[in-house]
Design an enzyme around this catalytic site. Sequence first.
Site, short mmCIF file in Angstrom:
data_model
loop_
_atom_site.label_atom_id
_atom_site.label_comp_id
_atom_site.label_asym_id
_atom_site.label_seq_id
_atom_site.Cartn_x
_atom_site.Cartn_y
_atom_site.Cartn_z
N LYS A 90 0.85 -1.19 0.00
CA LYS A 90 0.00 0.00 0.00
C LYS A 90 0.88 1.24 0.00
O LYS A 90 1.95 1.27 0.63
CB LYS A 90 -0.90 -0.03 1.24
N SER A 179 -9.81 1.90 2.58
CA SER A 179 -8.60 2.55 2.07
C SER A 179 -7.58 1.61 1.46
O SER A 179 -6.82 2.01 0.57
CB SER A 179 -7.94 3.39 3.17
N THR A 200 -7.00 0.93 10.27
CA THR A 200 -7.31 1.70 11.46
C THR A 200 -8.74 1.39 11.90
O THR A 200 -9.03 1.23 13.08
CB THR A 200 -7.18 3.21 11.20
N GLY A 202 -11.22 -0.89 9.71
CA GLY A 202 -11.81 -1.70 8.65
C GLY A 202 -11.07 -1.72 7.33
O GLY A 202 -11.53 -2.34 6.37
N SER A 203 -9.92 -1.06 7.24
CA SER A 203 -9.31 -0.82 5.94
C SER A 203 -8.57 -2.01 5.34
O SER A 203 -8.16 -1.95 4.18
CB SER A 203 -8.36 0.39 6.01
#
Length: 509
Positions: A90, A179, A200, A202-203
């Site tokens: 990411k 995200s 943080t 659910g990402s």
Amino acid sequence: MTFKTSVALPDLYEVSIVELQDGLVKGYFTSVQLVQAYFDRIEEVNLKGPALHAVIETNPIALSQAAALDDERKEKGGRGPLHGIPLLLKDNIATLHEEGMNTTAGSYALLGSVVPRDAFVAAKLREAGAVFLGKANLSEWSGMRGAWGQLKGKVPNGLSERGGQTLSPYYPNAHPSSSSSGSGVATAIGLAAGSLGSETHGSIVSPSSRNNVVGIKPTIGLVSRSGVIPISSHQDTTGPMCRSVTDAAILLNFMAGPDPRDEVTLHQPGIVPDYMKALDKNALKGARLGVPRSFIRNIKIIEEAFNSSLDVFRALGAEIVDPADFPDTEELLISKAEKRVLDVDFKVDLNKYLSELVDVPTGVKTLAALIEFNEKRADLDHPPPFYKDQSQFIHSEATQVDDAYFSALAEDFDLGRTRGIDATLAQFNLDAIILPTDALAWKVTAIAGYPLISVPLGFRPDDVELLPATPSSVYTQAPGLPFGIALWGPHIASLSSLAMRTRLSRLPT
């Protein structure tokens, strides 16, 4: 070693890390050939064809790095299961500046910035022999630019100024969810052997659910966050997103461990478990799994599939406790404490990260400077559909560490752990909690700091209503979109073992 050129490369959609390593060891293909195959795949679908915008940029020296690892394998043998395996990170996970890739959280504000070193997790995976193909797209600043998760007039998830709008591959213009969307989409369609996301709130698990892959959100403190562009030191973690629990466990094995630059990791047990050895195909026999039914709201189609899956769990030997509701469900759902904590943490932690950068050509070294940078660029063209909202930035900049902040931290701990997960596990004598991932499974584990694993469960039917019905940049509900099932509790090793038998759907073919 003599390489056997007559053996075809494996199907990048389905192949596991274990299978790729076996092919490398046996000389069926080289890491260079594998990296090139993934680059070709990225070229086909990232900006061309379906234009899924899952990858922001590729590593300009990945092929030479792969060649060096191939030579090392010939001369010294392999380093282990990740030797020569191509991965994506990411775009908030720092990589060596001299490698030629940026670390920007999707924003031009950090383009060309110089990080002091690899993020700890990147260094660990690099040491294990992984090849970083590139950086995955994400919600800009991990979704902290505009109001949370909204579509109407706000910044959609999966959209960044640098990378454009990431799309789920399961329906045209479908929302990729949260995200780490680029990491989830890339893994789903074979753009890498696996990927790293960050979570943080659910990402990792939400885009894993939406894109039919396995996502592990580790316990806070198991995996270092140093070198990762932050939201909250109280809730952030990085984690693997892969096509199987086994692949995810392999990555987690190398990611976990103490890091002096992330103090919370120094409080983990002296010996990090071997998550591969912890995997047990018989783990569901005799396991007590609780269903906090009161969390399941307004997801009828998913709930029906979830209910059917419970019979599969029973057939595999699990005891289902249904309902096993939290004593503080309603308080959890209405609490504003998490939002207050994240508002403050984002300002404090981002300012710290920016201050430690070696160089930032744009001069953005604080959140206040970031807001000013964006305001000056407000009239510039952005990738459509880009909404210029930075209300969350502005709100966070106005916060401060005060008594209300510390009270919110205490409330999170009480609601998430003491009267939440811990109380429910004890009351019903549970080994783990199980819910549809989309039933806000991540909210409680986020404030508790506990682990969560999402595995594929099913797909929305062909006749499901397309939503939103009004014109929108992305569809949040559409035919064929996947959804997952989540296991959560205090121990990641036991959850990984239970998850071995909970993959209930197939990847696209």
